[in-house]
Design an enzyme around this catalytic site. Structure first.
Site, mmCIF file in Angstrom:
data_model
loop_
_atom_site.group_PDB
_atom_site.id
_atom_site.type_symbol
_atom_site.label_atom_id
_atom_site.label_comp_id
_atom_site.label_asym_id
_atom_site.label_seq_id
_atom_site.Cartn_x
_atom_site.Cartn_y
_atom_site.Cartn_z
ATOM 1 N N LYS A 146 0.835 -1.204 0.000
ATOM 2 C CA LYS A 146 0.000 0.000 0.000
ATOM 3 C C LYS A 146 0.870 1.254 0.000
ATOM 4 C CE LYS A 146 -4.105 0.424 1.929
ATOM 5 N NZ LYS A 146 -5.110 0.339 0.879
HETATM 6 N N1 PMP Z 1 -6.926 -3.054 -3.925
HETATM 7 C C1 PMP Z 1 -6.623 -1.768 -3.704
HETATM 8 C C2 PMP Z 1 -5.941 -0.998 -4.768
HETATM 9 C C3 PMP Z 1 -6.961 -1.163 -2.485
HETATM 10 O O1 PMP Z 1 -6.651 0.114 -2.252
HETATM 11 C C4 PMP Z 1 -7.651 -1.922 -1.504
HETATM 12 C C5 PMP Z 1 -8.045 -1.274 -0.216
HETATM 13 N N2 PMP Z 1 -7.058 -1.396 0.765
HETATM 14 C C6 PMP Z 1 -7.925 -3.253 -1.783
HETATM 15 C C7 PMP Z 1 -7.552 -3.799 -3.004
HETATM 16 C C8 PMP Z 1 -8.571 -4.121 -0.749
HETATM 17 O O2 PMP Z 1 -7.628 -4.440 0.239
HETATM 18 P P1 PMP Z 1 -8.065 -4.701 1.740
HETATM 19 O O3 PMP Z 1 -9.119 -5.748 1.703
HETATM 20 O O4 PMP Z 1 -6.852 -5.212 2.422
HETATM 21 O O5 PMP Z 1 -8.563 -3.416 2.275
#
Ligand code: PMP
Length: 318
Positions: free
Chosen positions: A162
């Site tokens: 992230k």
């Molecule tokens: N893909 C992207 C690009 C995101 O920003 C997110 C949100 N965090 C997700 C997928 C989903 O990830 P998570 O379930 O860990 O929030």
């Protein structure tokens, strides 16, 4: 807590008053190029008068992995950050669904240059909280398009972690989609296969099978995605991780986004092709209900996924 912001945030080892947490303007810019973050949801359980943080451990592990990836110093452990976040949610008297936002960036300016150093770069961490009401079970659907923008890829800018900068790609795609009259884009990867949404992973249902791209298809290693795979298997729904063609979305029975903020968001059309009969489908509904009960700490079979913060009791009105 005031109406516009919480009383405290956490910054480099201390809980500090919101108003006092400022940085000099020269710190902006390059320091945030390698900045990494987490988005974590905590859910209020009315019956228990408790706030449950969903999969805090998994989020903090990913936070540390993102720091490693960006060659940042890792000064705080998962255990320390767990305690910090619970303390912050208590101190801010959060008695509603609340988003928790840890951010790590390079302190002291010159962040871009420092990345080339062999020493891990000095890292600043802030953690903030804000109210974020869940939209689970609210029947909020989206109309999607396939974006003309390609999802970033592992050898360009790894979507696995992230990194704040990754979201420029998401932003370009989202702006294009909304200007063209859609609620959201779906991005294809460099191979032309379905990757993910701008801030969520994607799943589809075909002939009763739940299908989602694998973690090497230019997606974030999503914690919601992993949780839903487990929930689906517990519900005896067959799950397959495989490459998805764009046109499969046009003929799928069900499509939905999943993510911390997206939770479970049904997609009812793709490029104006109605998905199924153009409404939320039955497997999406079952998963949404199961997810809702797990995140709010109602389904004790998933108690291991939720961290109670020990919310302070409400002060009775006179
Ligand atoms: N893909 C992207 C690009 C995101 O920003 C997110 C949100 N965090 C997700 C997928 C989903 O990830 P998570 O379930 O860990 O929030």
């Amino acid at each position: 807590m005031s109406a516009s912001h919480p009383r405290y945030l956490w910054w480099n080892g201390k809980r500090v008053a919101w108003e006092g947490a400022t940085v000099h303007v020269t710190q902006l810019g390059w320091a945030t190029v390698p900045a990494i973050f987490e988005g974590i949801m905590s859910y209020w359980n009315d019956a228990q008068e408790e706030l449950f943080v969903f999969r805090l451990d998994a989020h903090l592990q990913r936070f540390l992995r993102s720091q490693k990836m960006m060659r940042m110093a890792r000064d705080y452990s998962v255990a320390q950050l767990t305690e910090v976040i619970a303390d912050l949610l208590r101190a801010n008297e959060c008695r509603q669904d609340t988003y928790v936002y840890p951010l790590a960036f390079l302190g002291g300016g010159g962040g871009f240059r420092r990345l080339s150093s062999t020493e891990p770069a000095a890292t600043e961490i802030t953690i903030t909280t804000r109210p974020s009401p869940s939209h689970l079970l609210q029947r909020e659907w989206k109309h999607a398009c396939i974006s003309s923008w390609t999802r970033i890829s592992d050898n360009v800018m790894p979507p696995r972690v992230k990194n704040l900068s990754n979201y420029r790609n998401s932003q370009l795609a989202s702006a294009e989609a909304s200007m063209n009259g859609y609620d959201t884009p779906i991005l294809l990867n460099a191979q032309g296969k379905v990757a993910e949404g701008p801030g969520a992973c994607i799943m589809m249902v075909r002939d009763g099978q739940l299908i989602t791209p694998g973690v090497t298809e230019s997606i974030l290693e999503s914690i919601t995605r992993a949780s839903l795979i487990e929930l689906a298997r517990d519900l005896d729904i067959e799950v397959v991780e495989r490459t998805i063609d764009r046109t499969e979305l046009y003929i799928a029975d069900e499509v939905f986004f999943c993510g911390t903020a997206a939770e479970v968001t049904p997609i009812v059309s793709v490029d104006r092709y109605p998905v199924g009969d153009g409404e939320q489908g039955p497997i999406t509904s079952r998963l949404e209900r199961a997810f809702h009960d797990a995140v709010r700490g109602k389904d004790r079979r998933y108690a291991r996924w939720v961290t109670p913060v020990g919310a302070p009791k409400a002060v009775p009105a006179d």
